[in-house]
Write a protein that holds these residues in place. Sequence first.
Motif, mmCIF file in Angstrom:
data_model
loop_
_atom_site.group_PDB
_atom_site.id
_atom_site.type_symbol
_atom_site.label_atom_id
_atom_site.label_comp_id
_atom_site.label_asym_id
_atom_site.label_seq_id
_atom_site.Cartn_x
_atom_site.Cartn_y
_atom_site.Cartn_z
ATOM 1 N N LEU A 1 -0.732 -4.008 2.160
ATOM 2 C CA LEU A 1 -1.850 -3.194 2.634
ATOM 3 C C LEU A 1 -3.184 -3.937 2.459
ATOM 4 O O LEU A 1 -3.489 -4.463 1.392
ATOM 5 C CB LEU A 1 -1.907 -1.866 1.859
ATOM 6 N N ILE B 1 -6.622 -2.746 2.492
ATOM 7 C CA ILE B 1 -7.337 -1.476 2.495
ATOM 8 C C ILE B 1 -8.744 -1.603 3.085
ATOM 9 O O ILE B 1 -9.176 -0.807 3.898
ATOM 10 C CB ILE B 1 -7.389 -0.887 1.060
ATOM 11 N N ASP C 1 5.590 -3.515 1.879
ATOM 12 C CA ASP C 1 4.440 -3.277 2.773
ATOM 13 C C ASP C 1 3.207 -3.905 2.144
ATOM 14 O O ASP C 1 2.916 -3.683 0.969
ATOM 15 C CB ASP C 1 4.192 -1.771 2.945
#
Lengths: 414, 136
Positions: free
Chosen positions: A251, A253, A249
């Motif tokens: 990310l 942020i 995954d």
Amino acid sequence: MFRYLWLIALVFCTELLAEDRFHFSGYGSLVGGKVIGGEVDPSGEKEFQVDFYDYAFYTEELDFEQESMVALQMRADVMDRLTATIQLVAKGADGWSPDIDWAYLSYQVGQDGTLMAGRRMLPMYYFSEYMEVGYAYPWLRPPANLYWWEITQFNGLTYAHSFYLGDWTLTPSVFGGRETQRDIKSHDFWRNRGGYYFPEAGTYIAGTADVTWSKILGANLAMSNDWIDLRASYFRTHYNTTADVFFTDELDINNDGVVDQRIERRFKPDGTPFVSGDWPLTDFDLDFYGLGGSFTFEHVIVLFDYNYVVYDDGYGSEFPTFYVSMVYNHETWQPYIGLSTAKLELTKDWQGFGVGDAEEHQIMTLGLRYNLGSSAAIKLEYNDFQDKGDRSPWFDFSYHNDAKLLSLGIDFVF
Amino acid sequence: MRKLLCMTMYLGGVIIAPAYAEVAVIVHPSNQQNLSDTDIKNLFSGKQKSFPDGNAAIVLSLPEGDSNLTVFNSKALGKSDSQMKAYWSKVMFTGKGTPPKEVSQDEMLKLVAENPSTIGIVDAGKVSGVRVVGKY
């Protein structure tokens, strides 16, 4: 299923232990081998594979673990017409941990029929059913480039019926069942050498794979007379293989379009590992056709086995394999020669891979068996593995290379 | 086949040739059937489980290393002792059958004289109280 049979047999065995209905026997081999020539393969070593499904291979270092093994068979006459048989096999290549290779009940139907339920060797090649009983055949091992399946046993039912026709004894049989082998090392072995199996969803975790042969259904015809012994075999099964994979995954942020963190996910929320999905290279039907036998002449025994395996997979893989061997028929010294060839032909164009010969190799064998009394035999064998893959017309799919192997072993029965 | 036998005898000659005794295949006196060489061969290799009349046969053999057994294996079955052992290991470890029970010659004569279902082998010179169906 074999676990239950094992329990049933144990219960009966305990009851019968004191009686003369309990028979123990066994067999084993102590084998050492060393690669004495050849070319380095993609692993970086000169390797000679001798047992594809147990992932046994020799390198230039002398090794006694790869093929040494011992097996113990227990047979109990449970009641009239019914016997229980269990075979425990411990192999050096497998860290000497004992496996139940055979565990079945056998019921005699009438005078000439036998119904067997449980775990047995799958009757594929001419020597499949006793390929581990070295004492029972001339060579140190059956040709490794033919006897290369991950699945060699199955759980199911077999019915065999014998009858006579003139000088011939004929035994047709039918069998059906399934088998799963978990944590097979060989897939990783091949993958590290350039093989290619699993779908791209997720990243393959170097390790092991599981293989299932389901809906195994087949028939054999064995026929023999004074000097000819023949066996024809056919079966179909559904082949499926899966491996553990992980997903990454990515990310972002702070939503700036740049990945801030990568998280590797190997397990589902319930804690079970992610496994690869099915696609046409890992989930397909397999058909096996075989004809093998032996001819005992005045001076020599000639053995042969021809097999044709067809995958209904993305590549349309077809494997024609063949061996022929001659053994001088002397009671103490038995020199022998042999030649085996195996080929992989791709007949369907999978994602632009094209079609044609993808793999071809042959093993030339020279050896000598010396019978030590009637319960042990010493064998010295030389094998010349020739990879012909790189001479195939279009594509080198091959993950092995030329190798020459010298091995010495002793086979025994007790 | 005869050639094969001769060859086997020739090869095994060192062991067999010096004044070997004849081996008799024996059954119970009440068993009046005639057995062919093929019947005998099939019974002692486990391929045939009954006499020609259909009655089940209990096959008895001699202990490993008995010279009478070596003669019988070589002349009746056309195989050396180690070839027979290899054959039985294949049969036994694939669940296709079990080798005949091994008993001494004295026990053999007693068992065959008592039980009409049995068939066995003894030194032809020792035959008594049983019927001989073949000599090798």
